[in-house]
Enzyme design. Structure first.
Site, PDB file in Angstrom:
ATOM      1  CB  SER A  15      49.608 -17.576  19.637  1.00 51.78           C
ATOM      2  OG  SER A  15      50.224 -16.325  19.576  1.00 51.78           O
ATOM      3  NE  ARG A  16      51.519 -19.867  27.149  1.00 50.28           N
ATOM      4  CZ  ARG A  16      52.560 -20.584  26.782  1.00 50.28           C
ATOM      5  NH1 ARG A  16      53.653 -20.003  26.377  1.00 50.28           N
ATOM      6  NH2 ARG A  16      52.517 -21.901  26.839  1.00 50.28           N
ATOM      7  CB  VAL A  17      51.798 -12.084  23.204  1.00 52.16           C
ATOM      8  CG1 VAL A  17      52.192 -12.242  24.646  1.00 52.16           C
ATOM      9  CG2 VAL A  17      52.880 -12.613  22.303  1.00 52.16           C
TER      10      VAL A  17
END
Ligand code: ATP
Ligand code: MG
Length: 504
Positions: free
Chosen positions: A368-370
């Site tokens: 999950s990048r953010v």
């Protein structure tokens, strides 16, 4: 010719001219087209020179199509209704509006098709305001960073791959790996979160959509949900429009400052429907026979998911698109496109699913990048070490299988890993609150489960969850986003020790 006769002639000519011009205007002869050919949900038309792209066309029998190809010789349109009763040379009328859908709070609890026609035998939605199905994504200046968590209630996601409101997180996996269940569980967990949920079914079997609706009804979730459905037996044109229509419905709530969760189930079927239409419209095929703009197809859709800033109302639209892989090939065309468009993916492994490790999220291939920035602070105390312990275990597990003699530290890591894996299992519809998750994961980190046999881990978890009820103030602090103080940690570990002590 006498001047009087000349005048009379002039006058009647003028009258005739004005009558003719109004006559022509009323009939609009250039606005009625004719069908040249029909083929699997795509019609070719002539005689509509002024038609716009995405404009709705009315065909005989109250059926509708939408214009997609505007070639000089013929217009290519995709059917939104079954085409059985249409024939060559039938008349086609312009509707002078682009494809739109009703929007508004009245849609809550309803099941509609992508044109806004009710599928639930309740009253029609004609009176509502209508918004176009294709809308521009919010500009960058109206957006804000993702900061508020979207609690799924699923331990492995909230702790290790957290999702924030306004994020786009892809759910990826082979068929029958629990993708839909994961998304529906997330919707069910929003019951007290003030999040409007939209489930958009694209090309699914009617039976599985019915199952989702039954689960939503059972969980009393329909009051904050909307279902937009175009099942596999609907025309491909309708399936193609479904996600855009659902997004427009969500955008209305976002414009009211609300938080919206949108599940697209699934975008592989959407790409397939678009491929079918494009080939029939004679657009050139590219890789895997998909048309060249298939990336744009999904990027213009998912770009509409965002967190708006306060000046724009502060609403958000979180997107959970689902994609199906074939034989675990996550590097196929559509999955890689979607992975690069979204802010992370949850990969569901069929092997884990078969071993009964559900939800079958493969932590190593999920990211999950953010969402990490949006995670509740209390998780940071407990989740960081967990990912490491689990990753180490996965590496060591292979060695241990061969019965190799292991030193004490390795054996400890393996024993811990076994318990992590056991604890990350979760049944369908068994959501945990953030405080419950933090309490259970803290106990795991402190090694309190290590003395128990693996089979006892989940009963112990249940006990900790029950015991936690006696700490309402602590629960509230965790959910309000306060970090854990040392006395909180002490209280939680004491509680877990007591719960586990009662078991052993
Ligand atoms: P499809 O590819 O057909 O869309 P899918 O990937 O969406 O399948 P689901 O329909 O969600 O998979 O789940 C498949 C089956 O697995 C269902 O019968 C569901 O009840 C079961 N299942 C999924 N997750 C869990 C879970 N966490 N615990 C128990 N059973 C589960
Ligand atoms: Mg499914």
């Amino acid at each position: 010719m006498t001047p009087l006769r000349h005048l009379l002639l002039e006058e009647s000519a003028e009258l005739l001219r004005s009558a003719l011009s109004s006559f022509r205007y009323d009939l609009k002869p250039h606005e009625i087209g004719h069908i040249l050919g029909i083929e699997n949900g795509v019609v070719r038309l002539c005689g509509l020179p002024g038609v716009k792209t995405m404009e709705v066309l009315r065909l005989p029998g109250e059926t509708y199509a939408v214009a997609l190809n505007l070639d000089p010789g013929a217009v290519g349109a995709v059917m939104l209704d079954p085409e059985e009763r249409l024939g060559i040379d039938d008349k086609v009328f312009r509707c002078h509006r682009v494809l739109d859908i009703p929007v508004g709070a009245e849609l809550l609890g309803r099941i509609i098709d992508p044109l806004g026609r009710p599928l639930d035998e309740e009253e029609p939605l004609d009176a509502l305001e209508r918004w176009p199905v294709e809308r521009a994504a919010p500009p960058i200046m109206d957006r804000a960073p993702v900061e508020v968590p979207l609690q799924t209630g699923i331990k492995v996601i909230d702790a290790l791959v957290p999702i924030g409101r306004g994020q786009r997180e892809l759910i990826l996996g082979d068929r029958q790996t629990g993708k839909t269940t994961l998304a529906v569980d997330t919707i069910l967990n929003q019951h007290d979160q003030e999040v409007i949920c939209i489930y958009c079914a694209i090309g699914q079997r009617a039976q599985s959509v019915a199952r989702v609706i039954a689960r939503l009804r059972e969980g009393d979730a329909m009051k904050y949900c909307i279902v937009v459905s175009a099942t596999g037996d609907c025309p491909a044109g309708l399936q193609f429009m479904a996600p855009y229509a659902a997004t427009t419905v969500g955008e209305w709530f976002m414009s009211q400052g609300r938080d919206v969760l949108l599940v697209y189930d699934d975008l592989s079927r959407h790409a397939d429907a678009y491929r079918e239409l494009s080939l029939l419209l004679r657009r050139p095929p590219g890789r895997e026979a998909y048309p060249g703009d298939v990336f744009y197809l999904h990027s213009r859709l998912l770009e509409r998911a965002t967190q708006l800033n306060q000046a724009s109302g502060g609403g958000s639209l979180t997107a959970l698109p689902i994609a199906e892989t074939q034989a675990q090939n996550i590097s196929a065309y559509i999955p890689t496109n979607l992975i690069s468009i979204t802010d992370g993916q949850l990969y569901l492994s069929p092997e884990r699913f078969q071993r009964g490790e559900m939800p079958a999220v493969d932590v190593g291939k999920s990211v999950s990048r953010v969402g990490g920035k949006a995670q509740l602070p209390a998780y940071r105390e407990v989740a960081g070490q967990l990912k490491l312990a689990y990753a180490q275990y996965e590496e060591l597990e292979t060695f241990a299988r061969f019965g190799t003699r292991l030193d004490d530290r390795t054996r400890e890591a393996i024993e811990r890993g076994r318990r992590v894996r056991e604890l990350l299992k979760q049944d369908e519809g068994d959501a945990l609150t953030p405080a419950q998750q933090v309490a259970v994961l803290l106990a795991l980190n402190l090694g309190l489960f290590d003395s128990l046999p693996v089979a006892e881990v989940r009963p112990a978890e249940r006990r900790i969850r029950e015991k936690l009820q006696s700490q309402p103030a602590l629960i509230r602090r965790i959910e309000d986003g306060e970090p854990l103080t040392s006395s909180d940690l002490e209280a939680l570990s004491h509680l877990a020790e007591v719960a586990i002590g009662e078991l052993s």
